[in-house]
Enzyme design. Structure first.
Site, PDB file in Angstrom:
ATOM      1  N   ASP A 306       0.715  -1.339  -0.044  1.00  0.00           N
ATOM      2  CA  ASP A 306       0.152   0.102  -0.105  1.00  0.00           C
ATOM      3  C   ASP A 306       0.870   1.286   0.219  1.00  0.00           C
ATOM      4  OD1 ASP A 306      -2.384   1.314  -0.198  1.00  0.00           O
ATOM      5  OD2 ASP A 306      -2.921   1.363   1.718  1.00  0.00           O
ATOM      6  N   GLY A 325      -1.084   7.908   4.887  1.00  0.00           N
ATOM      7  CA  GLY A 325       0.169   7.208   3.885  1.00  0.00           C
ATOM      8  C   GLY A 325       1.273   7.063   4.474  1.00  0.00           C
TER       9      GLY A 325
END
Length: 418
Positions: A306, A325
């Site tokens: 990811d 993130g």
């Protein structure tokens, strides 16, 4: 690519040479011979590396690069070089650029920018125009242009009827829908997992229910429409159980988990380091263990880094203002290899190819050379010197990892760390 790899241990359950230590001769990008003590020839470059292991090339189902629009975060060229040196021969790129990849022209752009690189790009087209959740994007046109799946990155579709129509529509061309699960109303203004840690730190929490309730809805829709659905980055024990039950009922559903949710917990948040601010949020240890069990028993089909680069202007902020993130390509193998048996790690890093209709090649004579080179036994502490991305927002800094990636042989090229 004319190479001779000496004393390479093959890890490929589909190969007749699985777990054997052999030499591998590659001529013009094709594996021409596998065997013991192969002769060195003048036209072959000999490659000998400590404790060399070779597996089928790894695939990452969720990678974000900045380009187009956010090149300060990451470019496609540097991102693909990072992926190659992290062991990935193939990556699925999320539609997170500006503009969002929601047309065939956008897919052609991404494919074109990747031309000539060892790591191959497989674009994910946005499910809705602009990833705004209102109108379905040009799914069929994007499929014809090379999109391997459709989804709005880290955005859950609130319009259940639109998701129903999309599931029905893509069946005409065997399309794969990616359905991120998070109920926006239940999430509210939450930024971390709702629990003991969020209470202690005074941070607004996101209940696990926000993910689980959306998964229930999406599975009901899938049962009604048919087709196939992929649920990315599940993060709770209940989510894993829901997918397990859906598979038992015969639904065509798959799911992934991120490396950081397998490796880290919300205890990391005590220092208010925004590198640990991810979506879905990090969960408690009990959830992490359930995710590991889901990987081992096969409920969770694949593992993703990811990878989501964020520049310092969006990360070095007050915790609640920083963007979600973490980068993850560089640390993916080392983190997984500390948690799981090597065979399981390789299986979860290659299983996504079949799901995303990505060409795969067993390690065998006569097959194209498409493999990852690594040493599974080297221990180290992940530091800034290991980061190859333009952005440095890693949640793994300072973590003890196991396993060194040398690089890849893919697409007629060999990419190795110096």
């Amino acid at each position: 690519m004319n190479l001779l790899f000496k004393n390479a241990t093959i890890i490929d359950k589909h190969s007749q040479y699985n777990n054997e230590t052999v030499d591998i001769k590659v001529e013009n990008g094709i594996i021409s011979k596998i065997g013991a003590n192969l002769a060195e020839e003048s036209h072959l470059e000999v490659i000998e590396l400590p404790n060399l292991h070779v597996s089928r090339g790894w695939f990452d189902s969720s990678v974000s690069f900045g380009e187009p629009g956010y090149e300060n975060r990451e470019t496609i060229a540097n991102g693909l070089n990072t992926a190659a040196l992290s062991g990935f021969t193939d990556v699925a790129i999320q539609p997170t650029g500006h503009p969002v990849a929601d047309t065939q022209a956008d897919i052609h752009f991404l494919k074109g920018k990747a031309t000539g690189h060892a790591t191959r790009v497989h674009p994910i087209g946005a499910l809705t125009k602009g990833s705004e959740g209102a109108d379905m994007a040009e799914l069929f046109d994007m499929k014809n242009a090379g999109a391997v799946a459709f989804g709005d990155y880290n955005k859950s579709l609130s319009d259940a009827n639109l998701l129903k129509i999309a599931l029905q529509y893509v069946q005409d061309f065997n399309g794969l829908l990616i359905a991120f699960a998070q109920d926006s109303k239940i999430k509210g203004k939450g930024i971390v997992h709702e629990g003991e840690v969020s209470t202690k730190l005074g941070l607004k929490g996101i209940p696990a229910l926000a993910e689980e309730l959306q998964i229930v809805r999406n599975l009901f829709l899938l049962e009604y429409t048919g087709g196939k659905m992929h649920i990315p980055t599940v993060s709770t024990a209940k989510s894993v159980q829901l997918v397990r039950e859906a598979k038992a009922k015969g639904l065509n559903v798959t799911c992934s988990v991120s490396v950081h949710h397998l490796f880290l917990t919300d205890e990391e948040l005590t220092g208010f380091d925004a590198n640990y601010k991810v979506m879905p949020p990090l969960r408690p240890e009990s959830e992490r263990k359930a995710l590991l069990e889901g990987v081992i028993d096969g409920t969770i089909d694949l593992v993703t880094s990811d990878h989501n680069p964020m520049d310092i202007e969006n990360k070095k902020l007050e915790f609640d203002l920083a963007k979600d993130g973490t980068i993850g390509l560089e640390s993916a193998f080392g983190a997984l290899n500390t948690l799981l048996p090597l065979e399981t790690v390789i299986e979860k890093l290659t299983a996504g190819k079949e799901l995303f209709s990505v060409e795969d090649h067993v390690i065998a004579e006569g097959k194209p050379a498409s493999f990852t080179l690594f040493n599974p036994n080297e221990d180290y502490t992940f530091g800034k010197e290991h980061i190859l991305s333009k952005s440095k927002n890693s949640a793994f800094l300072g973590k003890k990892l196991k396993g060194k990636v040398y690089g890849i042989g893919s697409n007629g090229k060999i990419i190795l760390k110096e």
